[in-house]
Write an enzyme that holds these catalytic residues in place. Structure first.
Site, mmCIF file in Angstrom:
data_model
loop_
_atom_site.group_PDB
_atom_site.id
_atom_site.type_symbol
_atom_site.label_atom_id
_atom_site.label_comp_id
_atom_site.label_asym_id
_atom_site.label_seq_id
_atom_site.Cartn_x
_atom_site.Cartn_y
_atom_site.Cartn_z
ATOM 1 N N TYR A 1 26.831 49.031 44.080
ATOM 2 C CA TYR A 1 28.256 48.865 44.398
ATOM 3 C C TYR A 1 28.991 50.191 44.165
ATOM 4 O O TYR A 1 29.757 50.658 45.023
ATOM 5 C CB TYR A 1 28.844 47.764 43.519
ATOM 6 C CG TYR A 1 30.349 47.615 43.585
ATOM 7 C CD1 TYR A 1 30.969 47.023 44.683
ATOM 8 C CD2 TYR A 1 31.165 48.072 42.535
ATOM 9 C CE1 TYR A 1 32.352 46.882 44.737
ATOM 10 C CE2 TYR A 1 32.539 47.934 42.581
ATOM 11 C CZ TYR A 1 33.137 47.335 43.688
ATOM 12 O OH TYR A 1 34.499 47.197 43.741
ATOM 13 N N SER B 1 36.904 51.975 44.297
ATOM 14 C CA SER B 1 36.805 51.348 42.964
ATOM 15 C C SER B 1 36.608 52.448 41.931
ATOM 16 O O SER B 1 35.959 53.471 42.213
ATOM 17 C CB SER B 1 35.604 50.399 42.909
ATOM 18 O OG SER B 1 35.386 49.984 41.577
HETATM 19 P P1 NAP Z 1 38.408 38.967 46.145
HETATM 20 O O1 NAP Z 1 39.519 38.378 45.342
HETATM 21 O O2 NAP Z 1 37.020 38.472 45.949
HETATM 22 O O3 NAP Z 1 38.788 38.854 47.696
HETATM 23 C C1 NAP Z 1 37.888 39.372 48.634
HETATM 24 C C2 NAP Z 1 38.500 39.322 50.000
HETATM 25 O O4 NAP Z 1 37.573 39.922 50.917
HETATM 26 C C3 NAP Z 1 38.734 37.913 50.490
HETATM 27 O O5 NAP Z 1 39.830 37.931 51.375
HETATM 28 C C4 NAP Z 1 37.442 37.595 51.245
HETATM 29 O O6 NAP Z 1 37.591 36.617 52.272
HETATM 30 C C5 NAP Z 1 37.142 38.949 51.863
HETATM 31 N N1 NAP Z 1 35.716 39.130 52.120
HETATM 32 C C6 NAP Z 1 34.697 39.101 51.240
HETATM 33 N N2 NAP Z 1 33.529 39.291 51.871
HETATM 34 C C7 NAP Z 1 33.826 39.440 53.184
HETATM 35 C C8 NAP Z 1 33.066 39.635 54.351
HETATM 36 N N3 NAP Z 1 31.721 39.716 54.312
HETATM 37 N N4 NAP Z 1 33.713 39.740 55.540
HETATM 38 C C9 NAP Z 1 35.044 39.637 55.601
HETATM 39 N N5 NAP Z 1 35.828 39.445 54.534
HETATM 40 C C10 NAP Z 1 35.222 39.343 53.348
HETATM 41 O O7 NAP Z 1 38.313 40.563 45.934
HETATM 42 P P2 NAP Z 1 39.338 41.610 45.304
HETATM 43 O O8 NAP Z 1 39.066 41.714 43.859
HETATM 44 O O9 NAP Z 1 40.715 41.377 45.781
HETATM 45 O O10 NAP Z 1 38.739 42.956 45.942
HETATM 46 C C11 NAP Z 1 39.306 43.583 47.066
HETATM 47 C C12 NAP Z 1 38.782 45.005 47.118
HETATM 48 O O11 NAP Z 1 39.081 45.678 45.905
HETATM 49 C C13 NAP Z 1 37.261 45.088 47.292
HETATM 50 O O12 NAP Z 1 36.952 46.148 48.167
HETATM 51 C C14 NAP Z 1 36.770 45.405 45.887
HETATM 52 O O13 NAP Z 1 35.544 46.096 45.885
HETATM 53 C C15 NAP Z 1 37.901 46.261 45.372
HETATM 54 N N6 NAP Z 1 38.000 46.324 43.917
HETATM 55 C C16 NAP Z 1 38.283 45.213 43.182
HETATM 56 C C17 NAP Z 1 38.339 45.317 41.798
HETATM 57 C C18 NAP Z 1 38.642 44.145 40.910
HETATM 58 O O14 NAP Z 1 38.479 44.272 39.678
HETATM 59 N N7 NAP Z 1 39.087 43.024 41.443
HETATM 60 C C19 NAP Z 1 38.113 46.558 41.189
HETATM 61 C C20 NAP Z 1 37.832 47.653 41.980
HETATM 62 C C21 NAP Z 1 37.789 47.534 43.342
HETATM 63 P P3 NAP Z 1 37.458 35.017 51.917
HETATM 64 O O15 NAP Z 1 38.685 34.664 51.105
HETATM 65 O O16 NAP Z 1 37.457 34.335 53.239
HETATM 66 O O17 NAP Z 1 36.197 34.859 51.135
#
Ligand code: NAP
Length: 271
Positions: free
Chosen positions: A180, A166
């Site tokens: 985080y 991130s």
């Molecule tokens: P998201 O839309 O909330 O999706 C999260 C995904 O991870 C879902 O498939 C969820 O499964 C799974 N997950 C969450 N907790 C889990 C656990 N304890 N065990 C197994 N699976 C789990 O998140 P996203 O925004 O796509 O983020 C994905 C990655 O990008 C993360 O590492 C996040 O830190 C990083 N990131 C995101 C952003 C942003 O702005 N979105 C920015 C920087 C970095 P379920 O669907 O079953 O809940």
């Protein structure tokens, strides 16, 4: 020219494990890897229906890749495996399931969580343990499983690991979630070290650092309006999309990135 054309068609590309592939960046990455010829094994925690929908899209995409390139046989179908990575002991079973699809050649270490905005003097040990277990320890455990299957040292053909970090790791997220940011800083350091550890074993290891991306993660942590509110502070003037992050992930997995390892790619609109 498409990604698959740049890399050249082969008899399939093997298996890609994408953790947290049911929604957001993981789902977009799974779909794009399937369009580029990989058979996908995605994981989810509780959103079974969303995971099944991504599996359907991946199946159609991998079949289309095989048809487009005239590859023989029917490609193995994608699967979704329930695994809560807050319990790292659940991880080996994911890779055993992936083995049933074929040779692992890609791991996208994507599953991750934030938490409610808080200062450090409000954070509990439970919160910190959950954050670091999901975002850091499980990333390392998954990478270990992948190296055991991909590395030439273990008789594997090589492969690519992409860790989703991130932009918080370099910004620090003061007053929001410094925990985080620190958990992702560890992912960056791990990426650099592991890349050097296995570079001679045909395994490439890179990270993608998204900025503010339009996914559910902001609502989950009680701040659904964060992308819109932050737009004016992003040099590009808008939040990014999951597909824009997936493009970087898929490139790092492709043969086009054959000399790229230990890289940390910012996909943050200049933030
Ligand atoms: P998201 O839309 O909330 O999706 C999260 C995904 O991870 C879902 O498939 C969820 O499964 C799974 N997950 C969450 N907790 C889990 C656990 N304890 N065990 C197994 N699976 C789990 O998140 P996203 O925004 O796509 O983020 C994905 C990655 O990008 C993360 O590492 C996040 O830190 C990083 N990131 C995101 C952003 C942003 O702005 N979105 C920015 C920087 C970095 P379920 O669907 O079953 O809940």
């Amino acid at each position: 020219m498409t990604l698959s054309e740049r890399s050249g068609p082969r008899a399939g590309r093997g298996v890609a494990v994408v953790t947290g592939g049911s929604r957001g960046i993981g789902a977009a990455s799974a779909r794009l890897l399937a369009r580029s010829g990989w058979t996908v094994c995605l994981t989810y925690r509780k959103e079974k229906d969303a995971a099944a929908e991504v599996v359907r899209a991946c199946d159609a995409a991998t079949r289309a890749f095989h048809a487009e390139h005239g590859l023989p046989g029917t490609p193995t179908g994608a699967i979704a495996v329930a695994a809560d990575v807050e319990d790292p002991a659940s991880i080996p079973a994911v890779f055993t399931a992936a083995d049933s699809l074929g040779q692992l050649t890609v791991l996208v270490n994507n599953a991750g969580v934030t938490d409610r905005a808080a200062r450090v003097d409000e954070m509990t040990v439970d919160r910190l343990t959950r954050m670091f277990t999901i975002n850091t320890i499980s990333v390392i455990v998954c990478a270990g499983e992948a190296v055991r299957r991909m590395s030439t040292r273990h008789g594997g053909p090589g492969g690519s690991i992409v860790n989703i970090s991130s932009a918080a790791s370099r910004l620090g997220s003061p007053g929001v979630y410094v925990d985080y940011a620190a958990s992702k800083g560890a992912v960056d350091t791990f990426t650099i070290g592991l890349a050097r550890e296995v570079a001679g074993e045909k395994v490439r290891v890179n990270a993608v650092r998204p900025g503010i991306i339009l996914t559910d993660i902001h609502a989950t942590t009680g701040d659904p309006d964060r992308p819109a509110q932050a737009a004016s502070s992003i040099p590009a003037g808008r939040p990014g999309t999951a597909d824009e992050v997936a493009d970087a992930v898929a490139w790092l997995c492709s043969d086009g990135a054959s000399y790229t390892t230990g890289a940390i790619v910012d996909v943050s609109g200049g933030r």
